[in-house]
Design a protein around this motif. Structure first.
Motif, PDB file in Angstrom:
ATOM      1  N   LEU A   1       0.845  -1.183   0.000  1.00 40.76           N
ATOM      2  CA  LEU A   1       0.000   0.000   0.000  1.00 40.76           C
ATOM      3  C   LEU A   1       0.888   1.244   0.000  1.00 40.76           C
ATOM      4  O   LEU A   1       1.714   1.430   0.895  1.00 40.76           O
ATOM      5  N   ALA A   2       0.714   2.090  -0.995  1.00 41.05           N
ATOM      6  CA  ALA A   2       1.502   3.318  -1.100  1.00 41.05           C
ATOM      7  C   ALA A   2       0.643   4.370  -1.808  1.00 41.05           C
ATOM      8  O   ALA A   2      -0.482   4.612  -1.410  1.00 41.05           O
ATOM      9  N   SER A   3       1.179   4.980  -2.863  1.00 45.30           N
ATOM     10  CA  SER A   3       0.432   6.010  -3.580  1.00 45.30           C
ATOM     11  C   SER A   3       0.974   6.139  -4.994  1.00 45.30           C
ATOM     12  O   SER A   3       2.074   5.668  -5.299  1.00 45.30           O
ATOM     13  N   ILE A   4       0.203   6.796  -5.851  1.00 44.98           N
ATOM     14  CA  ILE A   4       0.627   6.997  -7.233  1.00 44.98           C
ATOM     15  C   ILE A   4       1.949   7.752  -7.315  1.00 44.98           C
ATOM     16  O   ILE A   4       2.879   7.298  -8.003  1.00 44.98           O
ATOM     17  N   PRO A   5       2.099   8.909  -6.657  1.00 46.65           N
ATOM     18  CA  PRO A   5       3.383   9.622  -6.814  1.00 46.65           C
ATOM     19  C   PRO A   5       4.562   8.841  -6.250  1.00 46.65           C
ATOM     20  O   PRO A   5       5.678   8.954  -6.778  1.00 46.65           O
ATOM     21  N   TYR A   6       4.338   8.057  -5.205  1.00 42.81           N
ATOM     22  CA  TYR A   6       5.431   7.228  -4.683  1.00 42.81           C
ATOM     23  C   TYR A   6       5.878   6.215  -5.731  1.00 42.81           C
ATOM     24  O   TYR A   6       7.072   6.096  -6.048  1.00 42.81           O
ATOM     25  N   ASP A   7       4.936   5.455  -6.293  1.00 40.68           N
ATOM     26  CA  ASP A   7       5.279   4.417  -7.262  1.00 40.68           C
ATOM     27  C   ASP A   7       5.881   5.019  -8.526  1.00 40.68           C
ATOM     28  O   ASP A   7       6.798   4.449  -9.131  1.00 40.68           O
ATOM     29  N   PHE A   8       5.368   6.164  -8.930  1.00 41.89           N
ATOM     30  CA  PHE A   8       5.896   6.863 -10.095  1.00 41.89           C
ATOM     31  C   PHE A   8       7.344   7.291  -9.845  1.00 41.89           C
ATOM     32  O   PHE A   8       8.217   7.143 -10.711  1.00 41.89           O
ATOM     33  N   ALA A   9       7.607   7.800  -8.648  1.00 41.46           N
ATOM     34  CA  ALA A   9       8.973   8.200  -8.295  1.00 41.46           C
ATOM     35  C   ALA A   9       9.908   6.997  -8.253  1.00 41.46           C
ATOM     36  O   ALA A   9      11.064   7.074  -8.692  1.00 41.46           O
ATOM     37  N   VAL A  10       9.422   5.870  -7.727  1.00 44.05           N
ATOM     38  CA  VAL A  10      10.228   4.646  -7.722  1.00 44.05           C
ATOM     39  C   VAL A  10      10.615   4.262  -9.145  1.00 44.05           C
ATOM     40  O   VAL A  10      11.773   3.911  -9.425  1.00 44.05           O
ATOM     41  N   ALA A  11       9.651   4.325 -10.069  1.00 44.01           N
ATOM     42  CA  ALA A  11       9.926   3.946 -11.456  1.00 44.01           C
ATOM     43  C   ALA A  11      10.980   4.859 -12.076  1.00 44.01           C
ATOM     44  O   ALA A  11      11.850   4.401 -12.827  1.00 44.01           O
ATOM     45  N   ILE A  12      10.929   6.141 -11.771  1.00 49.16           N
ATOM     46  CA  ILE A  12      11.952   7.058 -12.270  1.00 49.16           C
ATOM     47  C   ILE A  12      13.307   6.710 -11.683  1.00 49.16           C
ATOM     48  O   ILE A  12      14.323   6.634 -12.388  1.00 49.16           O
ATOM     49  N   GLU A  13      13.331   6.470 -10.377  1.00 48.30           N
ATOM     50  CA  GLU A  13      14.603   6.139  -9.720  1.00 48.30           C
ATOM     51  C   GLU A  13      15.194   4.844 -10.255  1.00 48.30           C
ATOM     52  O   GLU A  13      16.411   4.729 -10.431  1.00 48.30           O
ATOM     53  N   ARG A  14      14.349   3.863 -10.553  1.00 49.27           N
ATOM     54  CA  ARG A  14      14.829   2.563 -11.003  1.00 49.27           C
ATOM     55  C   ARG A  14      15.366   2.586 -12.433  1.00 49.27           C
ATOM     56  O   ARG A  14      16.243   1.796 -12.770  1.00 49.27           O
ATOM     57  N   ASN A  15      14.837   3.472 -13.279  1.00 51.25           N
ATOM     58  CA  ASN A  15      15.065   3.326 -14.710  1.00 51.25           C
ATOM     59  C   ASN A  15      15.925   4.390 -15.385  1.00 51.25           C
ATOM     60  O   ASN A  15      16.465   4.123 -16.464  1.00 51.25           O
ATOM     61  N   PHE A  16      16.047   5.574 -14.828  1.00 55.14           N
ATOM     62  CA  PHE A  16      16.584   6.663 -15.640  1.00 55.14           C
ATOM     63  C   PHE A  16      17.824   7.344 -15.071  1.00 55.14           C
ATOM     64  O   PHE A  16      18.351   8.267 -15.684  1.00 55.14           O
ATOM     65  N   ILE A  17      18.295   6.902 -13.913  1.00 53.48           N
ATOM     66  CA  ILE A  17      19.511   7.443 -13.301  1.00 53.48           C
ATOM     67  C   ILE A  17      20.492   6.298 -13.124  1.00 53.48           C
ATOM     68  O   ILE A  17      20.149   5.262 -12.553  1.00 53.48           O
ATOM     69  N   ASP A  18      21.715   6.459 -13.607  1.00 54.11           N
ATOM     70  CA  ASP A  18      22.694   5.363 -13.592  1.00 54.11           C
ATOM     71  C   ASP A  18      23.375   5.269 -12.229  1.00 54.11           C
ATOM     72  O   ASP A  18      24.550   5.605 -12.064  1.00 54.11           O
ATOM     73  N   TRP A  19      22.633   4.766 -11.253  1.00 57.99           N
ATOM     74  CA  TRP A  19      23.151   4.686  -9.884  1.00 57.99           C
ATOM     75  C   TRP A  19      24.372   3.789  -9.766  1.00 57.99           C
ATOM     76  O   TRP A  19      25.189   3.970  -8.852  1.00 57.99           O
ATOM     77  N   LEU A  20      24.493   2.806 -10.637  1.00 56.18           N
ATOM     78  CA  LEU A  20      25.606   1.864 -10.510  1.00 56.18           C
ATOM     79  C   LEU A  20      26.953   2.525 -10.793  1.00 56.18           C
ATOM     80  O   LEU A  20      27.997   1.933 -10.526  1.00 56.18           O
TER      81      LEU A  20
END
Length: 386
Positions: free
Chosen positions: A266-285
């Motif tokens: 259980l979370a929220s739309i902006p939380y999940d949307f932010a997770v998707a951005i963090e997971r996919n578009f910034i080269d954290w590695l």
């Protein structure tokens, strides 16, 4: 660097490494076979997943091909997995493309045997074109990101009426916004650590600095009045390229199915949307090489354009750039706890702790601040890079 094979998989960095969990084997098939009619007759294992947190394999029987997933009972139970499966089934009824989960002879979608809990999924027609791709890596092409945005929007619309007042029953290895939405983020952060013997021991040895705690407090301030306004829904919380299956291997391929709901809660739309951005578009590695990270703006814009074509409550997206610096906090503690208590992998625990600190600080670096400002403009422009 080791080559990808049956004994190596994805770890916490760019290198492949020995898996924490041994592969599914013939003994597993023999043990699980009596519980599933579709597994009768001879069976073969034709592929092992390189992904962490569980063991998963594609198996073949006379009735077809299936994905068999095995998790340890120390962090997954039949009751917890059935709750996850109810969410998946709800999404399927609403038209979201998700894999079918088979019930065993007792009518349950998870089967506990000895120290393990098994799940049996259909093998979705389509291609796993990101199977060997690490998390935190971009889509190969922007068109894939656009279709991923559509898939996430469709999921959010479908999830809107699923158990909005019931959170995940497991306390291990999930993702949510409980700490960052708290009226006192520092108290919630401290309580989360205190309630876990594994985290208590780890943070006693490696305490976070007062400066880091002050940063959490400062980053939460713009959100204190906003979180209560966000509708609570169940969310995926790990939507990245390798958790999507595709209709074919082309650059124009559409999403065939959303998979791996293991972190859902259980979370929220902006939380999940932010997770998707963090997971996919910034080269954290690449963070260990410095703060100047590659950001896939083309893919990011396409993802947002895809989402806004289908999504609802789009005004909530205006707060994604405020949530993003904190979006990793809750999951980071679940992940660290898992490495300390469950797998007892000190190398992974050290990396998870570093990610907790370094991800947060990156967002207040010059590049991080510039990115957040650009993200806000792109969201306001509904996916146009301005």
């Amino acid at each position: 660097m080791p080559e990808l094979n049956d004994h190596c998989g994805h770890g916490m960095g760019t290198d492949l490494e020995a898996k924490d969990w041994i592969n599914i084997n013939a003994e597993d098939l023999k043990r699980i076979q009596p519980y599933y009619p579709v597994l009768q007759g001879e069976m073969d294992i034709i592929w092992h997943s390189p992904r962490p947190f569980s063991s998963a394999s594609i198996i073949r029987s006379a009735q077809g091909e299936f994905l068999l997933k095995r998790s340890h009972h120390s962090f997954r139970s039949v009751a917890d997995l059935q709750q996850e499966h109810h969410f998946i089934a709800h999404l399927a009824r609403k038209g979201v493309a998700v894999p079918h989960i088979f019930s065993n002879a007792q009518g349950r979608t998870a089967t506990a045997l000895d120290d393990w809990v098994y799940e049996l999924y259909e093998k979705v027609p389509g291609e796993d074109i990101y199977a060997d791709q690490q998390s935190w890596k971009s889509f190969f092409v922007a068109q894939h990101a656009l279709h991923a945005g559509k898939a996430l929007a469709h999921l959010h619309v479908a999830a809107a009426d699923f158990l909005p007042d019931q959170s995940r029953i497991t306390q291990y290895l999930i993702s949510n916004q409980k700490i960052i939405e708290s009226s006192s983020i520092l108290q919630a952060f401290a309580d989360r650590i205190r309630q876990s013997p594994a985290l208590s021991k780890y943070f006693a040895q490696y305490p976070v600095s007062d400066d880091f705690l002050a940063l959490l407090l400062r980053l939460q301030q713009p959100l204190l009045a906003q979180f209560p306004k966000f509708k609570k829904i169940w969310t995926h919380n790990d939507l990245h390229a390798s958790n999507l299956l595709w209709r074919n291997g082309s650059d124009q391929a559409e999403v065939a199915a959303v998979i791996d709901f293991g972190l859902a809660d259980l979370a929220s739309i902006p939380y999940d949307f932010a997770v998707a951005i963090e997971r996919n578009f910034i080269d954290w590695l690449a963070l260990d090489q410095g703060n100047d990270l590659h950001i896939d703006f083309e893919g990011l814009c396409a993802f947002i354009r895809g989402y806004v074509r289908i999504g609802e409550n789009l005004e909530q997206l205006d707060f994604v750039s405020d949530i993003l610096p904190l979006v990793h906090i809750d999951f980071a503690l679940y992940e660290l706890e898992y490495f300390v208590e469950i797998t007892r992998n000190e190398t992974h625990a050290k990396a998870a702790y570093a990610y907790l600190i370094e991800h947060t600080y990156w967002f207040v670096s010059a590049q991080g601040q510039d990115f957040l400002a650009q993200l806000q403009r792109i969201i306001h422009a509904r996916g146009e890079h301005v």
